[in-house]
Design a protein around this motif. Structure first.
Motif, short mmCIF file in Angstrom:
data_model
loop_
_atom_site.label_atom_id
_atom_site.label_comp_id
_atom_site.label_asym_id
_atom_site.label_seq_id
_atom_site.Cartn_x
_atom_site.Cartn_y
_atom_site.Cartn_z
N ALA A 14 -6.23 -1.19 3.83
CA ALA A 14 -7.06 -1.16 2.63
C ALA A 14 -6.21 -0.66 1.48
CB ALA A 14 -8.27 -0.25 2.84
N THR A 15 -6.23 -1.39 0.38
CA THR A 15 -5.46 -0.97 -0.80
C THR A 15 -6.25 -1.33 -2.05
OG1 THR A 15 -3.30 -1.04 -1.89
CG2 THR A 15 -4.06 -3.10 -0.87
N SER A 16 -6.33 -0.38 -2.98
CA SER A 16 -7.17 -0.55 -4.17
C SER A 16 -6.35 -0.85 -5.41
CB SER A 16 -7.99 0.72 -4.41
OG SER A 16 -8.87 0.94 -3.33
N ALA A 49 -15.31 7.27 -4.13
CA ALA A 49 -14.01 6.70 -3.74
C ALA A 49 -13.38 7.51 -2.62
CB ALA A 49 -13.08 6.64 -4.94
N THR A 86 -11.03 -2.78 -3.77
CA THR A 86 -10.25 -2.45 -2.58
C THR A 86 -10.17 -3.73 -1.77
OG1 THR A 86 -11.00 -0.16 -2.55
CG2 THR A 86 -10.13 -1.05 -0.48
N TYR A 87 -8.94 -4.16 -1.53
CA TYR A 87 -8.69 -5.35 -0.71
C TYR A 87 -8.50 -4.90 0.73
CZ TYR A 87 -7.76 -7.57 -5.20
OH TYR A 87 -7.88 -8.04 -6.49
N SER A 133 -12.58 5.97 1.19
CA SER A 133 -11.19 5.86 1.67
C SER A 133 -10.95 6.65 2.96
CB SER A 133 -10.23 6.32 0.58
OG SER A 133 -10.40 7.70 0.33
N ASN A 193 -12.27 3.11 7.32
CA ASN A 193 -11.32 2.00 7.22
C ASN A 193 -10.54 1.77 8.51
OD1 ASN A 193 -11.86 1.31 4.47
ND2 ASN A 193 -10.91 3.24 3.94
N HIS A 241 -12.84 -0.97 -9.84
CA HIS A 241 -11.74 -1.13 -8.90
C HIS A 241 -12.14 -2.08 -7.78
CE1 HIS A 241 -10.85 2.63 -10.92
NE2 HIS A 241 -9.59 2.41 -10.59
N ARG A 261 0.83 -1.21 0.00
CA ARG A 261 0.00 0.00 0.00
C ARG A 261 0.86 1.26 0.00
NH1 ARG A 261 -2.06 3.49 3.72
NH2 ARG A 261 -4.07 4.40 3.18
#
Length: 182
Positions: free
Chosen positions: A165-167, A151, A106-107, A155, A160, A104, A10
């Protein structure tokens, strides 16, 4: 048994800060005992095979090694091929009909509950939409991520809180499935 994983880093190599050269990352990961280390783009994706650990321990090991080697902390999420493939296969949006920049994922480092997003009025941001998945959030942003108001809201740190969290855009989502499946 050896498993193939993707490591998602990230916030690296953005705007000239927190530089992690991919060649150095590959060397670092190989030094941790991982096999077949490959990277994708400069924005923090690495694919590797490991015969030890699980997603959480591998992420912690890599994050620690990165901090020691580069001198700054980097959040890392590690996911295996089966998970990445399931995320792509279960996309609630018609991915094949959309431009990759419009979709997209986001994981997240842990499961997320819908209550976390309860303050967001889905109708207020149309045609932008989001849906939750398994430790993931799918975002449809027809004008791209850079112009997406939704988005920006998704974020926010308070939404979060407690998570990494990373997209990734849809091209990268698909590429990671391909790379971990090879």
């Amino acid at each position: 048994m050896t498993t193939t994983y993707a490591a998602l880093l990230r916030g690296i190599n953005v705007g000239g800060s927190r530089k992690v050269p991919m060649a150095e990352l590959r060397t670092l990961m190989t030094g941790l005992g991982h096999d077949g280390v490959r990277t994708h783009l400069q924005s923090g994706q690495a694919v590797f095979a490991a015969d030890h650990g699980d997603e959480e321990s591998l992420a912690a090991e890599l994050a620690s090694a990165i901090e020691k080697h580069f001198g700054f902390a980097v959040d890392v999420i590690v996911r295996d091929h089966a998970y990445l493939k399931a995320i792509a296969d279960n996309c609630p949006f018609p991915a094949a009909e959309l431009e990759p920049k419009q979709l997209h994922v986001t994981y997240f480092s842990a499961p997320v509950e819908a209550e976390r997003f309860a303050e967001i009025d889905p109708g207020a941001h149309l045609p932008e939409e989001f849906r939750l998945g398994d430790r993931a959030l799918y975002l449809y942003a027809p004008n791209g991520l850079g112009r997406s108001k939704l988005a920006e809201i998704l974020s926010r740190p308070r939404i979060n809180k407690g998570l990494i969290a990373t997209s990734r855009n849809w091209n990268t989502v698909v590429k990671l499935v391909e790379m971990t499946g090879a």
